[in-house]
Scaffold this active site. Structure first.
Site, mmCIF file in Angstrom:
data_model
loop_
_atom_site.group_PDB
_atom_site.id
_atom_site.type_symbol
_atom_site.label_atom_id
_atom_site.label_comp_id
_atom_site.label_asym_id
_atom_site.label_seq_id
_atom_site.Cartn_x
_atom_site.Cartn_y
_atom_site.Cartn_z
ATOM 1 N N ARG A 61 -10.258 -11.740 0.581
ATOM 2 C CA ARG A 61 -11.039 -13.010 -0.418
ATOM 3 C C ARG A 61 -10.356 -14.326 -0.539
ATOM 4 N NH1 ARG A 61 -10.691 -9.664 -5.939
ATOM 5 N NH2 ARG A 61 -10.607 -7.753 -4.514
ATOM 6 N N LYS A 76 1.038 -1.681 0.374
ATOM 7 C CA LYS A 76 0.311 0.203 0.095
ATOM 8 C C LYS A 76 0.465 1.352 -0.111
ATOM 9 C CE LYS A 76 -4.396 -1.590 1.765
ATOM 10 N NZ LYS A 76 -4.932 -1.904 1.123
#
Ligand code: BES
Ligand code: MN
Ligand code: ZN
Length: 499
Positions: A350, A276
């Site tokens: 996920r 990030k």
């Protein structure tokens, strides 16, 4: 906390008396008339002078100068009487309690003054209980000098003209809903160095001890034996061992019609090698808000004990960078057996959820809801007030939608088309690709999870936008919102098996 009377006793002193004011002429009879008499008609004079706003969510404060046992009257503007919703009344009450927090210990609320033709005493009592807990919440954090108010609201007397004691459990249940939401908020607000996967498991164990849930905490070795390759891959770069937390609540004689609640428990998300940005990484301690929502709901379930069966499953780990980390291009094998090409290590939610959903099904879950801070994409699509939802089952979604309405936590559906499924299956080297590009990536997140929910009725709730609030609001401070705790608990409470 709550005491219900059907009459106001002017001799009993309160720190504050809370009064709802609709946008209509004030009638100087009944309770208001009595107080006005006591105050030598000063109350009426203040109203006539236009000092008191009747606008929705406006708070007024009248000092009674000892003309009345109560030190002050807090007026709560409610707006047009016909159109007010329970949400707006709840927020108005929240604003009043927020105003009083730190200043009052004993308060009296004239519940009857908050009713209109479409709102029952029960509805308003429940909302009041919730609003009291939610609006007075603060996160104490780790400051040397505490910022907790030294005066807390300790006793709330309710005047309900047409009701008595039967309102007490309703008020208390609303309060339980609010407090469990606050527990979730605190988990989310806690920094990642103070809340590891092991700490999250510890919290779950405490819930299990308190409420008699069956608890199962899988350790890394257990996951290896079972083949939870997706959860393990995300944990690979970490010094903190992963935990797979399972809590079971059995409220029916038989273990059937089981609702599976699955919450993303990424305690910190660096993005991994798909790192990030320096701004994007800040706040990623909140990436376990899905897990917190599920644990908050379990707290309510433990308190209210509905006749339902629930299994909560939380995959807990951080997503770190090290020489051991998983990498883009890696291919991993999920518990289900499906292989996954990792195009983006920042699409880790996920992955951990994939194994958790499969494991929930192993535990007999026949209806699934997963809650996750899954994608920045859902924030672009729906903003920060509406949770994104996806499903494979219309009537199961209807039940979730109804619960979200009742809880006042809006959700909105995004589609999953055959072409989306095709995209998720487009990897050249594995069954699935965890991130086939940024287009519609909130939908890609949900579509990926569908591969693991398969035919089991399933609703995916993406709370990336709604789990935190930048600014304070009527029912809470800035920071974690505890979103979906109340929706999940409401869903479980009102659940009717489909088929
Ligand atoms: N935890 C993030 C999602 C997120 C973003 C939560 C902002 C709260 C605020 C998630 O793991 C993530 O990184 N998602 C990626 C997915 C992408 C790589 C397909 C994203 O949204 O950018
Ligand atoms: Mn991520
Ligand atoms: Zn994440």
């Amino acid at each position: 906390m709550f005491l219900v009377y059907n009459q106001f006793n002017l001799e009993e002193p309160f720190d504050a008396f809370v009064l709802g004011i609709w946008d209509q002429p004030v009638r100087w009879s009944g309770l208001l008339g009595e107080i006005n008499e006591r105050m030598n008609h000063q109350l009426e004079a203040i109203f006539k002078a236009g000092e008191i706003s009747k606008k929705e969510r406006s708070i007024g404060s009248i000092f009674t100068l000892g003309n009345d046992g109560t030190r002050k009257i807090i007026t709560v503007g409610l707006g047009k009487k016909g159109s007010a919703s329970i949400e707006s009344v709840k927020e108005s009450l929240g604003k009043a309690f927020k105003h009083l927090n730190g200043k009052a210990e004993t308060i009296c609320v004239d519940l009857s003054s908050f009713l209109n033709d479409s709102l029952s005493s029960e509805e308003v009592a429940f909302a009041l209980g919730e609003a009291l807990a939610l609006s007075t919440y603060s996160y104490s954090g780790y400051k040397q000098k505490s910022n907790e108010p030294d005066k807390e609201i300790e006793k709330v007397t309710i005047i309900a003209a047409d009701k008595g004691d039967e309102l007490t459990p309703v008020l208390e249940t609303g309060y339980i809903y609010g407090r469990a939401t606050n527990s979730a908020r605190t988990l989310v607000n806690t920094p990642a160095n103070m809340l590891t996967a092991a700490d999250l498991a510890e919290h779950a164990r405490r819930l299990a001890d308190t409420y008699g849930f069956e608890a199962e905490i899988l350790e890394k070795e257990d996951m290896e034996k079972l083949g939870m390759g997706a959860l393990l891959a995300v944990n690979q770069g970490s010094n903190q061992p992963p935990k797979l937390i399972v809590l079971k609540y059995q409220g029916k004689a038989e273990w059937k019609d089981v609702i599976g609640l699955v919450g993303k428990g990424v305690t910190f998300d660096t993005g991994g090698y798909s790192l990030k940005t320096r701004d994007g990484i800040v706040g990623m301690k909140t990436d376990m808000a899905g897990a917190a929502a599920v644990l908050g709901a379990m707290e309510i379930i433990g308190e209210t004990r509905p006749e339902q069966n629930v299994v909560a499953v939380i995959p807990a780990t951080d997503n770190m960078v090290s020489g051991h980390s998983f990498k883009p291009d890696d291919v991993i094998t999920s518990l289900h057996g499906k292989t996954i090409e990792v195009s983006n290590t920042d699409a880790e939610g996920r992955l951990v959820l994939a194994d958790a959903i499969t494991y929930a099904k192993h535990h007999g879950a026949e209806y699934l809801v997963d809650v996750a801070t899954l994608t920045g994409g859902v924030i672009v699509a729906l903003g920060t007030h509406t949770t994104g939802a996806m499903t494979n089952h219309e009537s199961w979604f209807e039940q979730v939608l109804e619960a979200s309405h009742a809880a006042g936590e809006p959700i909105w559906r995004l589609p999953i088309t055959d072409k989306d499924v095709k995209r998720i299956r487009s990897s050249k080297v594995a069954d699935l690709n965890n991130s086939p590009g940024r287009e519609g990536h909130a939908i890609m997140g949900g579509t990926f999870l569908l591969e693991f929910a398969e035919d089991t009725p399933w609703v995916h709730l993406d709370i990336a936008g709604t789990a935190t609030s930048k600014s304070s609001y009527e029912l809470g401070p800035s920071g974690a919102t505890g979103v979906m705790v109340r929706t999940l608990a409401t869903l479980v409470d009102g659940f009717t098996p489909i088929k």
